[in-house]
Write a protein that holds these residues in place. Structure first.
Motif: not given
Length: 427
Positions: A408-427
């Protein structure tokens, strides 16, 4: 109903589903992992942990491979990748631990499962658990176990007083069969340990039931991870980037909700108390008429020739479900072996040995999906702080008990993690 009450009611009823707020203070955590063993989901979970390491006081990273060839080098390798991505992470959060510190708390635990008695000799990892648990602190040490319990059992054996200083969240299920002897030792001798036994709920984190395509286990990598730093490149090496991360719910549990309340809501699941852990003893061959609960501890007690080898030595083989398990000589012509089934099915086994005069055996038993099921005469009697997967049928995801408390919380947790993956995409 007055207007204010009506507006309040509307806001509550129409609000989106969110778990409780992030934990109020940084938890002290120690990870025990079989990373590098047969299942690379631990590598995925280690990447996730490091990307959220600003949220914890990480006191230990212990390699505890009950099976396979895992070792501390797998942890150190992940830390090396984290070190390369750290500048981008620290642009957003300043509390990420240094790689040097993480390396200093990485320890090698026991390699291989414990013997029948459930413990053997201290390892660097078990000693580190004791050292961390004995620190003066008003916060407990949370031991998050991603594999076998062998180092935890050893630490408890060597320093029983730490029972009141640690809280354990264990990803059991298949891991239970790899460390069944250590589990049996803990359940019998430390029933008052604060313990969350997660045998099936964790599967909700890699379920695709009702999940949108972008968060599907097969699609998440392409949508959110690809091109995201050194950790993102490495993630592709495990399951070709498909999300499994069966151990990650232990980390999510410490990030969100109230960890001291296992019966509440959390990204890492919601659990119920259990007062007994099923244990079934076979003194003769099992038959199709024998039904046992899933995840239960099965003990096969055998009589055979008296031999001159040390007690607790392996000397015969149990073969079940295509896998082989070492059986032990217990002394005075007594032999024993334990097994823990991981899912509902009918299993046939054989017991063989090259010992002259040892009679081979075979049998069949049925595993049902009721955990922990009705109490039995040989069960381990547990204290008031032992928790496990919720048994409400509405919370099953397919055959997996309690899995919807995480799903029930999986999508919320994965979307939160997606924000941190975006940090690692920064140049």
């Amino acid at each position: 109903m007055n207007r204010i009450a009506l507006i309040f009611s509307f806001l509550v009823c129409s609000a989106p589903l969110f778990a409780q707020q992030p934990v109020s203070e940084k938890p002290r955590v120690l990870i025990s992992t079989d990373i590098g063993g047969t299942d690379p989901d631990d590598n995925q979970s280690m990447i996730h942990l490091l990307m959220y390491s600003d949220m914890f006081d990480i006191e230990g990273l212990v390699s505890s491979p009950s099976y396979g060839y895992g070792n501390e080098n797998q942890i150190l390798r992940a830390i090396g990748l984290y070190e390369k991505d750290l500048p981008n992470l620290r642009k957003h959060r300043k509390d990420f631990p240094s790689p040097e510190y993480l390396r200093s708390v990485t320890k090698q635990g026991r390699r291989g499962g414990a013997p029948y008695v459930g413990y053997t000799k201290a390892s660097e990892g078990s000693d580190w658990i004791i050292k961390c648990a004995q620190k003066k602190s008003d916060r407990p040490l949370w031991v998050l176990v991603w594999g076998g319990l062998d180092d935890v059992a050893q630490a408890l054996h060597d320093a029983p007083e730490i029972q009141s200083k640690i809280k354990v969240y264990w990803i059991g299920g298949p891991n239970k069969k790899w460390s069944v002897n250590s589990y049996a030792y803990i359940a019998e001798n430390f029933p008052d340990l604060w313990f969350i036994e997660v045998n099936a709920s964790y599967r909700g984190f890699f379920s695709n039931t009702g999940v949108p395509d972008s968060l599907n286990t097969d699609n998440y990598y392409a949508r959110y991870i690809r091109g995201a730093g050194y950790l993102g490149k490495d993630f592709k090496r495990y399951y070709d980037g498909r999300i499994k991360m069966g151990d990650t719910p232990s980390v999510l549990y410490m990030m969100n909700g109230v960890p001291n309340n296992p019966q509440g809501e959390s990204w890492g699941g919601s659990f119920e108390k259990m007062n007994h852990s099923p244990r079934i003893i076979f003194n003769q061959n099992a038959t199709i008429a024998d039904t046992v609960p899933v995840y239960s501890v099965l003990e096969f007690h055998l009589k055979g020739p008296k031999i001159e080898i040390p007690s607790d030595s392996t000397c015969f083989t149990l073969k079940v479900a295509g896998q082989k398990w070492g059986g032990f000589y217990l002394g005075n012509g007594n032999y024993g072996v334990r097994y823990a089934p991981k899912k509902a099915e009918t299993l046939t086994y054989t017991i063989t040995s090259g010992i002259p005069g040892f009679r081979d055996r075979e049998g069949t038993f049925v595993v049902d999906d009721h955990w922990p099921g009705k109490p039995g005469p040989a069960d381990y009697q547990l204290g008031t702080n032992w928790y496990t997967d919720r048994s409400d049928p509405k919370l099953f995801d397919g055959q997996w008990q309690g899995a919807k408390t995480i799903l029930k919380w999986r999508n919320e947790a994965l979307l939160d993690w997606a924000k941190r993956w975006k940090w690692l995409s920064e140049k």
